[in-house]
Design a protein around this motif. Structure first.
Motif, PDB file in Angstrom:
ATOM      1  N   ALA A 130       0.831  -1.210   0.000  1.00 55.41           N
ATOM      2  CA  ALA A 130       0.000   0.000   0.000  1.00 55.41           C
ATOM      3  C   ALA A 130       0.862   1.255   0.000  1.00 55.41           C
ATOM      4  O   ALA A 130       1.785   1.380   0.805  1.00 55.41           O
ATOM      5  N   TYR A 131       0.556   2.175  -0.916  1.00 57.49           N
ATOM      6  CA  TYR A 131       1.218   3.470  -0.989  1.00 57.49           C
ATOM      7  C   TYR A 131       0.147   4.545  -1.007  1.00 57.49           C
ATOM      8  O   TYR A 131      -0.940   4.336  -1.514  1.00 57.49           O
ATOM      9  N   GLY A 132       0.483   5.686  -0.461  1.00 60.10           N
ATOM     10  CA  GLY A 132      -0.458   6.791  -0.455  1.00 60.10           C
ATOM     11  C   GLY A 132      -0.544   7.419   0.920  1.00 60.10           C
ATOM     12  O   GLY A 132       0.373   7.317   1.731  1.00 60.10           O
ATOM     13  N   THR A 133      -1.677   8.036   1.183  1.00 57.59           N
ATOM     14  CA  THR A 133      -1.890   8.740   2.441  1.00 57.59           C
ATOM     15  C   THR A 133      -2.660   7.858   3.404  1.00 57.59           C
ATOM     16  O   THR A 133      -3.738   7.373   3.086  1.00 57.59           O
ATOM     17  N   PHE A 134      -2.069   7.643   4.567  1.00 56.05           N
ATOM     18  CA  PHE A 134      -2.730   6.916   5.641  1.00 56.05           C
ATOM     19  C   PHE A 134      -3.486   7.941   6.478  1.00 56.05           C
ATOM     20  O   PHE A 134      -2.888   8.907   6.958  1.00 56.05           O
ATOM     21  N   THR A 135      -4.773   7.746   6.664  1.00 58.25           N
ATOM     22  CA  THR A 135      -5.573   8.672   7.466  1.00 58.25           C
ATOM     23  C   THR A 135      -6.519   7.885   8.351  1.00 58.25           C
ATOM     24  O   THR A 135      -7.168   6.948   7.901  1.00 58.25           O
ATOM     25  N   ARG A 136      -6.591   8.310   9.600  1.00 61.84           N
ATOM     26  CA  ARG A 136      -7.534   7.696  10.528  1.00 61.84           C
ATOM     27  C   ARG A 136      -8.012   8.766  11.491  1.00 61.84           C
ATOM     28  O   ARG A 136      -7.218   9.524  12.036  1.00 61.84           O
ATOM     29  N   THR A 137      -9.324   8.848  11.712  1.00 60.48           N
ATOM     30  CA  THR A 137      -9.928   9.832  12.610  1.00 60.48           C
ATOM     31  C   THR A 137     -10.718   9.095  13.690  1.00 60.48           C
ATOM     32  O   THR A 137     -11.448   8.152  13.389  1.00 60.48           O
ATOM     33  N   PHE A 138     -10.563   9.570  14.925  1.00 58.53           N
ATOM     34  CA  PHE A 138     -11.227   8.949  16.069  1.00 58.53           C
ATOM     35  C   PHE A 138     -12.032   9.978  16.837  1.00 58.53           C
ATOM     36  O   PHE A 138     -11.537  11.076  17.101  1.00 58.53           O
ATOM     37  N   SER A 139     -13.249   9.620  17.217  1.00 57.20           N
ATOM     38  CA  SER A 139     -14.046  10.450  18.120  1.00 57.20           C
ATOM     39  C   SER A 139     -13.696  10.005  19.534  1.00 57.20           C
ATOM     40  O   SER A 139     -13.855   8.830  19.872  1.00 57.20           O
ATOM     41  N   VAL A 140     -13.209  10.946  20.344  1.00 53.14           N
ATOM     42  CA  VAL A 140     -12.742  10.624  21.687  1.00 53.14           C
ATOM     43  C   VAL A 140     -13.720  11.226  22.691  1.00 53.14           C
ATOM     44  O   VAL A 140     -14.007  12.422  22.639  1.00 53.14           O
ATOM     45  N   PRO A 141     -14.256  10.422  23.613  1.00 55.18           N
ATOM     46  CA  PRO A 141     -15.190  10.949  24.616  1.00 55.18           C
ATOM     47  C   PRO A 141     -14.548  12.067  25.446  1.00 55.18           C
ATOM     48  O   PRO A 141     -13.332  12.105  25.627  1.00 55.18           O
ATOM     49  N   SER A 142     -15.375  12.940  25.985  1.00 54.17           N
ATOM     50  CA  SER A 142     -14.880  14.109  26.720  1.00 54.17           C
ATOM     51  C   SER A 142     -14.193  13.749  28.034  1.00 54.17           C
ATOM     52  O   SER A 142     -13.532  14.592  28.624  1.00 54.17           O
ATOM     53  N   LYS A 143     -14.306  12.509  28.490  1.00 48.69           N
ATOM     54  CA  LYS A 143     -13.622  12.124  29.725  1.00 48.69           C
ATOM     55  C   LYS A 143     -12.122  11.952  29.521  1.00 48.69           C
ATOM     56  O   LYS A 143     -11.394  11.702  30.478  1.00 48.69           O
ATOM     57  N   TYR A 144     -11.640  12.125  28.296  1.00 47.65           N
ATOM     58  CA  TYR A 144     -10.209  12.052  27.988  1.00 47.65           C
ATOM     59  C   TYR A 144      -9.685  13.428  27.618  1.00 47.65           C
ATOM     60  O   TYR A 144     -10.388  14.229  27.023  1.00 47.65           O
ATOM     61  N   ASP A 145      -8.430  13.703  27.975  1.00 44.89           N
ATOM     62  CA  ASP A 145      -7.820  15.019  27.788  1.00 44.89           C
ATOM     63  C   ASP A 145      -6.948  15.035  26.537  1.00 44.89           C
ATOM     64  O   ASP A 145      -5.802  14.572  26.563  1.00 44.89           O
ATOM     65  N   LEU A 146      -7.463  15.594  25.445  1.00 42.20           N
ATOM     66  CA  LEU A 146      -6.727  15.638  24.186  1.00 42.20           C
ATOM     67  C   LEU A 146      -5.583  16.653  24.193  1.00 42.20           C
ATOM     68  O   LEU A 146      -4.777  16.673  23.271  1.00 42.20           O
ATOM     69  N   THR A 147      -5.486  17.481  25.237  1.00 44.47           N
ATOM     70  CA  THR A 147      -4.370  18.432  25.314  1.00 44.47           C
ATOM     71  C   THR A 147      -3.105  17.756  25.836  1.00 44.47           C
ATOM     72  O   THR A 147      -2.035  18.355  25.806  1.00 44.47           O
ATOM     73  N   LYS A 148      -3.223  16.508  26.305  1.00 42.92           N
ATOM     74  CA  LYS A 148      -2.076  15.809  26.887  1.00 42.92           C
ATOM     75  C   LYS A 148      -1.753  14.500  26.162  1.00 42.92           C
ATOM     76  O   LYS A 148      -1.248  13.560  26.763  1.00 42.92           O
ATOM     77  N   VAL A 149      -2.036  14.438  24.860  1.00 41.04           N
ATOM     78  CA  VAL A 149      -1.760  13.230  24.079  1.00 41.04           C
ATOM     79  C   VAL A 149      -0.254  13.036  23.952  1.00 41.04           C
ATOM     80  O   VAL A 149       0.488  13.981  23.701  1.00 41.04           O
ATOM     81  N   GLU A 150       0.208  11.809  24.139  1.00 39.43           N
ATOM     82  CA  GLU A 150       1.611  11.452  23.952  1.00 39.43           C
ATOM     83  C   GLU A 150       1.693  10.490  22.780  1.00 39.43           C
ATOM     84  O   GLU A 150       0.847   9.601  22.636  1.00 39.43           O
ATOM     85  N   ALA A 151       2.721  10.670  21.917  1.00 38.35           N
ATOM     86  CA  ALA A 151       2.884   9.821  20.739  1.00 38.35           C
ATOM     87  C   ALA A 151       4.293   9.240  20.695  1.00 38.35           C
ATOM     88  O   ALA A 151       5.269   9.951  20.901  1.00 38.35           O
ATOM     89  N   ASP A 152       4.382   7.930  20.458  1.00 40.12           N
ATOM     90  CA  ASP A 152       5.657   7.235  20.292  1.00 40.12           C
ATOM     91  C   ASP A 152       5.603   6.471  18.976  1.00 40.12           C
ATOM     92  O   ASP A 152       4.588   5.832  18.663  1.00 40.12           O
ATOM     93  N   PHE A 153       6.697   6.532  18.208  1.00 35.09           N
ATOM     94  CA  PHE A 153       6.768   5.821  16.933  1.00 35.09           C
ATOM     95  C   PHE A 153       7.986   4.916  16.958  1.00 35.09           C
ATOM     96  O   PHE A 153       9.101   5.375  17.183  1.00 35.09           O
ATOM     97  N   ASP A 154       7.770   3.609  16.755  1.00 35.25           N
ATOM     98  CA  ASP A 154       8.867   2.658  16.814  1.00 35.25           C
ATOM     99  C   ASP A 154       8.639   1.553  15.793  1.00 35.25           C
ATOM    100  O   ASP A 154       7.628   0.845  15.851  1.00 35.25           O
ATOM    101  N   HIS A 155       9.575   1.417  14.849  1.00 37.07           N
ATOM    102  CA  HIS A 155       9.551   0.355  13.839  1.00 37.07           C
ATOM    103  C   HIS A 155       8.198   0.259  13.120  1.00 37.07           C
ATOM    104  O   HIS A 155       7.629  -0.828  12.979  1.00 37.07           O
ATOM    105  N   GLY A 156       7.666   1.381  12.685  1.00 36.91           N
ATOM    106  CA  GLY A 156       6.430   1.383  11.913  1.00 36.91           C
ATOM    107  C   GLY A 156       5.158   1.310  12.728  1.00 36.91           C
ATOM    108  O   GLY A 156       4.069   1.196  12.174  1.00 36.91           O
ATOM    109  N   THR A 157       5.275   1.369  14.056  1.00 35.50           N
ATOM    110  CA  THR A 157       4.093   1.320  14.916  1.00 35.50           C
ATOM    111  C   THR A 157       3.987   2.628  15.693  1.00 35.50           C
ATOM    112  O   THR A 157       4.911   3.008  16.401  1.00 35.50           O
ATOM    113  N   LEU A 158       2.854   3.304  15.531  1.00 35.99           N
ATOM    114  CA  LEU A 158       2.579   4.553  16.246  1.00 35.99           C
ATOM    115  C   LEU A 158       1.685   4.241  17.433  1.00 35.99           C
ATOM    116  O   LEU A 158       0.626   3.625  17.273  1.00 35.99           O
TER     117      LEU A 158
END
Length: 167
Positions: free
Chosen positions: A89-117
């Motif tokens: 597969a080549y192209g643009t990978f896109t994924r959108t998630f609706s996150v309930p308000s009980k979670y804080d989107l201002t404090k998201v942490e992201a780690d990327f390792d060997h093709g896994t986010l």
């Protein structure tokens, strides 16, 4: 138990249409990467497969309780080279998630390792479980438990009150 995602089938159909109408799969198309979503008392953990993507090519946006991940894997076409089969597969990978308000989107942490986010979304402060202290006569008396037929429980934090009541 998996939650029903009505948009997943639409995303899969879009991917199939993109592949069917692209020339040999080398053209840019929109792809929805597979994802695992787990929840515990700390929050959500989302794990996405983004093979062949560079970390600096990943865009993560959080807005209005929506989390969007986008990345691109380009097809490198070389002169004088014939492609007999292009299945990856080549192209643009896109994924959108609706996150309930009980979670804080201002404090998201992201780690990327060997093709896994891996994205971690903590619970908001308001959604955290906490113990509530009970005041009695203007003083904190600790937590109280009332049994049936008992007017008032014994205060835990005031030893002089226990002595006065037992006398």
């Amino acid at each position: 138990m998996m939650r029903f995602d009505p948009f997943r089938e639409i995303e899969e159909l879009t991917q199939r249409m993109d592949r069917a109408f692209s020339s040999g799969g080398a053209q840019s198309s929109r792809l929805a990467p597979p994802v695992d979503v787990h929840e515990d008392e700390q929050g959500l953990e989302l794990t996405l497969d983004l093979p062949g993507v560079q970390p600096d090519g990943i865009q993560i946006e959080a807005e209005n309780q929506t989390l969007t991940v986008q990345a691109e894997r380009k097809y490198a076409r070389s002169e004088g080279r014939t492609a007999h089969r292009v299945e990856r597969a080549y192209g643009t990978f896109t994924r959108t998630f609706s996150v309930p308000s009980k979670y804080d989107l201002t404090k998201v942490e992201a780690d990327f390792d060997h093709g896994t986010l891996t994205l971690r979304v903590p619970r908001s402060e308001a959604a955290q479980k906490r113990a509530i202290s009970v005041r009695s006569g203007g003083q904190v008396a600790g937590s109280k438990t009332l049994d049936a037929g008992q007017e008032q429980a014994q205060p835990e934090a005031n030893p002089s009150a226990e002595t006065a009541q037992s006398e």
